[in-house]
Scaffold this motif. Structure first.
Motif, mmCIF file in Angstrom:
data_model
loop_
_atom_site.group_PDB
_atom_site.id
_atom_site.type_symbol
_atom_site.label_atom_id
_atom_site.label_comp_id
_atom_site.label_asym_id
_atom_site.label_seq_id
_atom_site.Cartn_x
_atom_site.Cartn_y
_atom_site.Cartn_z
ATOM 1 N N VAL A 1 -5.932 -13.803 -36.907
ATOM 2 C CA VAL A 1 -7.215 -13.616 -36.234
ATOM 3 C C VAL A 1 -6.921 -13.360 -34.757
ATOM 4 O O VAL A 1 -6.188 -14.132 -34.124
ATOM 5 N N SER A 2 -7.442 -12.281 -34.233
ATOM 6 C CA SER A 2 -7.108 -11.907 -32.854
ATOM 7 C C SER A 2 -7.709 -12.897 -31.860
ATOM 8 O O SER A 2 -8.813 -13.412 -32.051
ATOM 9 N N ARG A 3 -6.935 -13.167 -30.812
ATOM 10 C CA ARG A 3 -7.416 -14.020 -29.729
ATOM 11 C C ARG A 3 -8.043 -13.137 -28.652
ATOM 12 O O ARG A 3 -7.448 -12.147 -28.246
ATOM 13 N N ASP A 4 -9.213 -13.524 -28.185
ATOM 14 C CA ASP A 4 -9.833 -12.756 -27.116
ATOM 15 C C ASP A 4 -9.738 -13.534 -25.803
ATOM 16 O O ASP A 4 -9.100 -14.594 -25.725
ATOM 17 N N SER A 5 -10.381 -13.003 -24.773
ATOM 18 C CA SER A 5 -10.281 -13.629 -23.450
ATOM 19 C C SER A 5 -10.821 -15.056 -23.470
ATOM 20 O O SER A 5 -10.286 -15.939 -22.785
ATOM 21 N N ALA A 6 -11.871 -15.298 -24.267
ATOM 22 C CA ALA A 6 -12.436 -16.644 -24.334
ATOM 23 C C ALA A 6 -11.442 -17.620 -24.948
ATOM 24 O O ALA A 6 -11.357 -18.785 -24.533
ATOM 25 N N SER A 7 -10.695 -17.155 -25.941
ATOM 26 C CA SER A 7 -9.691 -18.017 -26.587
ATOM 27 C C SER A 7 -8.688 -18.503 -25.560
ATOM 28 O O SER A 7 -8.393 -19.708 -25.473
ATOM 29 N N TYR A 8 -8.182 -17.570 -24.763
ATOM 30 C CA TYR A 8 -7.169 -17.928 -23.773
ATOM 31 C C TYR A 8 -7.763 -18.772 -22.648
ATOM 32 O O TYR A 8 -7.156 -19.747 -22.197
ATOM 33 N N SER A 9 -8.933 -18.400 -22.167
ATOM 34 C CA SER A 9 -9.489 -19.107 -21.003
ATOM 35 C C SER A 9 -9.749 -20.578 -21.326
ATOM 36 O O SER A 9 -9.515 -21.454 -20.482
ATOM 37 N N MET A 10 -10.191 -20.855 -22.542
ATOM 38 C CA MET A 10 -10.464 -22.247 -22.906
ATOM 39 C C MET A 10 -9.200 -23.097 -22.894
ATOM 40 O O MET A 10 -9.163 -24.177 -22.304
ATOM 41 N N GLY B 1 -16.670 -8.293 -27.080
ATOM 42 C CA GLY B 1 -16.631 -9.736 -26.939
ATOM 43 C C GLY B 1 -17.359 -10.189 -25.686
ATOM 44 O O GLY B 1 -17.939 -9.399 -24.940
ATOM 45 N N CYS B 2 -17.305 -11.481 -25.454
ATOM 46 C CA CYS B 2 -18.004 -12.019 -24.294
ATOM 47 C C CYS B 2 -17.233 -11.720 -23.015
ATOM 48 O O CYS B 2 -16.015 -11.549 -23.042
ATOM 49 N N VAL B 3 -17.970 -11.650 -21.917
ATOM 50 C CA VAL B 3 -17.344 -11.422 -20.611
ATOM 51 C C VAL B 3 -16.763 -12.749 -20.126
ATOM 52 O O VAL B 3 -17.471 -13.757 -20.063
ATOM 53 N N PRO B 4 -15.475 -12.786 -19.807
ATOM 54 C CA PRO B 4 -14.855 -14.045 -19.385
ATOM 55 C C PRO B 4 -15.391 -14.516 -18.038
ATOM 56 O O PRO B 4 -15.791 -13.716 -17.199
ATOM 57 N N LEU B 5 -15.395 -15.818 -17.852
ATOM 58 C CA LEU B 5 -15.827 -16.406 -16.592
ATOM 59 C C LEU B 5 -14.628 -16.602 -15.676
ATOM 60 O O LEU B 5 -13.634 -17.224 -16.065
ATOM 61 N N GLY C 1 -7.695 -9.554 -10.815
ATOM 62 C CA GLY C 1 -8.124 -8.151 -10.833
ATOM 63 C C GLY C 1 -8.618 -7.729 -12.206
ATOM 64 O O GLY C 1 -9.614 -7.006 -12.325
ATOM 65 N N GLN C 2 -7.928 -8.176 -13.262
ATOM 66 C CA GLN C 2 -8.356 -7.827 -14.617
ATOM 67 C C GLN C 2 -9.692 -8.484 -14.955
ATOM 68 O O GLN C 2 -10.521 -7.896 -15.668
ATOM 69 N N LEU C 3 -9.905 -9.677 -14.448
ATOM 70 C CA LEU C 3 -11.192 -10.341 -14.668
ATOM 71 C C LEU C 3 -12.320 -9.592 -13.955
ATOM 72 O O LEU C 3 -13.412 -9.425 -14.503
ATOM 73 N N LEU C 4 -12.046 -9.136 -12.742
ATOM 74 C CA LEU C 4 -13.060 -8.359 -12.011
ATOM 75 C C LEU C 4 -13.366 -7.049 -12.724
ATOM 76 O O LEU C 4 -14.516 -6.602 -12.754
ATOM 77 N N ASP C 5 -12.323 -6.438 -13.294
ATOM 78 C CA ASP C 5 -12.531 -5.187 -14.032
ATOM 79 C C ASP C 5 -13.442 -5.382 -15.237
ATOM 80 O O ASP C 5 -14.103 -4.435 -15.674
ATOM 81 N N SER D 1 -16.622 -9.725 -14.661
ATOM 82 C CA SER D 1 -16.884 -11.154 -14.748
ATOM 83 C C SER D 1 -17.737 -11.590 -13.567
ATOM 84 O O SER D 1 -17.687 -10.990 -12.492
ATOM 85 N N LYS D 2 -18.487 -12.659 -13.760
ATOM 86 C CA LYS D 2 -19.312 -13.187 -12.679
ATOM 87 C C LYS D 2 -18.411 -13.663 -11.550
ATOM 88 O O LYS D 2 -17.505 -14.466 -11.759
ATOM 89 N N VAL D 3 -18.664 -13.139 -10.352
ATOM 90 C CA VAL D 3 -17.786 -13.447 -9.222
ATOM 91 C C VAL D 3 -17.897 -14.922 -8.862
ATOM 92 O O VAL D 3 -18.937 -15.558 -9.070
ATOM 93 N N ASP D 4 -16.811 -15.468 -8.335
ATOM 94 C CA ASP D 4 -16.747 -16.892 -8.043
ATOM 95 C C ASP D 4 -16.130 -17.095 -6.663
ATOM 96 O O ASP D 4 -15.015 -16.639 -6.402
ATOM 97 N N PHE D 5 -16.863 -17.783 -5.787
ATOM 98 C CA PHE D 5 -16.400 -17.996 -4.419
ATOM 99 C C PHE D 5 -15.085 -18.761 -4.387
ATOM 100 O O PHE D 5 -14.157 -18.411 -3.651
#
Length: 624
Positions: free
Chosen positions: A295-304, A336-340, A365-369, A372-376
């Motif tokens: 089962v493929s891992r997406d950005s949410a899988s890794y971020s968690m 898939g979902c946009v990573p935070l 940079g990849q997250l901005l591409d 993703s919701k920008v974070d201060f």
């Protein structure tokens, strides 16, 4: 045997060709080529068929250009129901209910089109997601009255839209009544529309959202009774609801269902549940099972898992997963979902604290591409990380990136860049960063202003920037430094920016400051800029700044030796008229001035100087 000659192909009608090209251009996210093509057509609104205009209308609405969509709609000669529905959907999607009601009223009055099932579906969906939401009775009234008035039958989408709207409005009893009516019919009769997988999933989701796991399970089991097969969305909705309710026994039973094929969403839901409860080991086991089950891992899988590892101090393992994430370019894959970005803050901090800001920047940079919701906090971590490693250029690029996204960097971000550029001797960059800091409404310390000003003065070719900085300092009432102010004026004169120098000198004195005028005039005389020295000498006397006899004599001597006897006389005359105690020059200077005037044939002026010489001699005799 004769040969059959095929007739030549007929040319494609102009309207068909134009519509085909417009549809092709609309496949791009950039609408400019399509709009440019539309503008190039001689009579686009009569040439293009309605389906092409409606496609453009939907594209404009989807791009958020509701005003342009409205303008296009008004220009369509005979708008169809599809045209009305497209515009109403766009307006409701933007929360413009009053404008949508106006279009609906025009729709009702239209002689060529009337509301249909798509209109009902559009209204139910749009109104239920707008704010404020209509009441459930109002939704039910709309559902019953519109089909009755315009003689159309609600379809499955209509029922599901109403069901979803009732659930959003929080009226589960009304939603359940509608759901049961679809299953068994209302008032004992057969239902006109039977529930499908969307219907069941909507009810399951509504119960799960309320934490009513048992009720959701009842609806889920009724699907089998009615012969409706659940899909992955149904299973994953159930799974998420059970996890949020803490009913892990139900989760286990669901996973053991033969018809359930877990996907990426399934595993992510399980990992999220384990992470919420602090079960790191179990979350990592689920993460590992994804590989085992292909089962493929997406950005949410890794971020968690990256986040939970960081929270538990397992930064080395977290960094290994970051490397894997970047190597497999997981974040570059669409869908898939946009990573935070915020989910990666712990690993950003770890990387930047350990000299790996460049790796953090690639990940960022990849997250901005991925939009993703920008974070201060993430921006700040990377800015400070790059500056810590001496990469102030990249730090400043991140500052600019923040500003483009309407985020305001704080003092610490700006000062790290300003001080870094200053240390590197890149003073124009330091000044630019400081200027942006001021424009952001921040106020650095006085020492920061003085530090940047000192750096600009040490850097050749930065006199103008130094003057700009002093102007800002005066405007913002920042305390001036005597030596820096003097050196800045000197730099302006050396750069032949005389007018600017005079203007700032005046401003400094008007604000209650002064400069070392003797030093400045002496420097000008050394560079043989005696005219400028004379201007400053007169300015000083007008400001009651006592320069002393030696300074005025030095300027007079310089003017005389460079053939400017008339200028020297004007200066001398002003000194006499000022009545200052230092208005007199040294005797040798007066002799030189008298001689220079006689050589130039200025006898009247020479006589005046001679008279002043005699008066000065008389005063000296009296003193003796």
């Amino acid at each position: 045997m004769g040969t059959t000659v095929n007739p030549p192909p007929q040319p494609e009608p102009a309207s068909v060709a134009a519509a085909r090209k417009l549809h092709l251009l609309l496949r791009s996210r950039d609408l400019r080529p399509a709009l440019a093509y539309l503008a190039s057509l001689p009579s686009p609104l009569t040439l293009l068929p309605n389906h092409a205009l409606n496609a453009l209308l939907r594209a404009l609405a989807a791009a958020g250009r509701v005003r342009a969509a409205t303008d296009l709609f008004r220009r369509i000669p005979s708008p169809t129901a599809h045209s009305f529905n497209s515009l109403i959907a766009a307006l409701l999607g933007r929360g413009r209910r009053r404008a949508a009601n106006a279009v609906l009223a025009a729709f009702v009055r239209s002689p060529s089109a009337s509301p249909d099932a798509a209109t009902l579906n559009t209204l139910l969906h749009g109104l239920s997601t707008a704010s404020p939401r209509p009441s459930p009775p109002a939704l039910l009234s709309l559902f019953r009255s519109l089909p009755r008035t315009y003689a159309f039958a609600p379809d499955a989408i209509s029922y599901n839209s109403l069901l979803s709207a009732l659930c959003r409005a929080g009226d589960l009893p009304a939603a359940r009544k509608l759901f049961d009516g679809m299953r068994v019919g209302e008032n004992g009769g057969k239902a006109s529309v039977s529930p499908n997988v969307v219907t069941y999933t909507t009810m399951v989701k509504a119960y799960c959202a309320r934490g009513l796991a048992d009720e959701a399970l009842v609806v889920f089991k009724s699907m089998a009774e009615d012969g409706v097969a659940p899909n992955r969305i149904t299973y994953n909705t159930m799974l998420q609801g059970f996890c949020q309710a803490g009913r892990m026994e139900l989760v286990k039973g669901l996973l053991e269902t033969d018809s359930f094929k877990p996907d990426t969403c399934t595993f992510n839901t399980l990992m999220a549940a384990h992470c919420r409860e602090g079960r790191v080991k179990e979350a990592m086991e689920v993460f590992g099972q994804m590989v085992e089950l292909r089962v493929s891992r997406d950005s949410a899988s890794y971020s968690m898992v990256i986040r939970v590892l960081c929270e538990n101090g397992e930064f080395v393992r977290a960094e290994e997963l970051v490397d894997e994430l970047l190597e497999k370019e997981v974040l570059k894959k669409r869908g898939g979902c946009v990573p935070l970005i915020a989910a990666y803050n712990p690993v950003f901090i770890y990387l930047c604290e350990n000299g790996k800001a460049k790796k953090a920047r690639v990940l960022f940079g990849q997250l901005l591409d991925r939009r993703s919701k920008v974070d201060f906090a993430a921006f700040k971590t990377l800015i400070l990380g790059h500056c810590k490693e001496g990469d102030f250029e990249e730090g400043y690029e991140l500052v600019l990136s923040m500003l483009k996204r309407d985020l305001v960097p704080d003092d610490e971000c700006y000062l790290a860049v300003v001080q870094g550029f200053s240390q590197k001797g890149r003073m124009k960059s330091a000044w630019e960063a400081l200027h942006r800091m001021l424009n952001s409404g921040l106020r650095p310390s006085t020492s920061t202003f003085h530090s940047v000003l000192l750096g600009l003065l040490k850097k050749e070719g930065c006199a103008k920037e130094a003057a700009d900085l002093v102007d800002i300092m005066l405007d913002r009432k920042i305390r001036q430094n005597l030596d820096l102010s003097t050196n800045m004026i000197d730099a302006l004169f050396k750069s032949n920016l005389n007018d600017r120098a005079y203007k700032i000198i005046t401003s400094l004195y008007d604000h209650g400051y002064y400069i070392k005028m003797e030093n400045l005039i002496g420097g000008l005389c050394e560079e043989r800029k005696f005219t400028e020295a004379a201007e400053l000498t007169l300015f000083s006397f007008h400001k009651h700044h006592d320069l002393g006899v030696s300074v005025s004599s030095m300027v007079l001597d310089g003017l005389c030796t460079t053939g400017r006897a008339s200028d020297a006389f004007r200066l001398f005359y002003e000194l006499i008229e000022s009545g200052s105690s230092s208005a007199a020059a040294e005797p040798r200077s007066l002799v030189a001035l008298h001689h220079a005037l006689e050589e130039d044939g200025k006898m009247k002026e020479a006589d005046f100087v001679a008279k002043q010489m005699r008066r000065a001699a008389a005063r000296i005799r009296q003193m003796v």
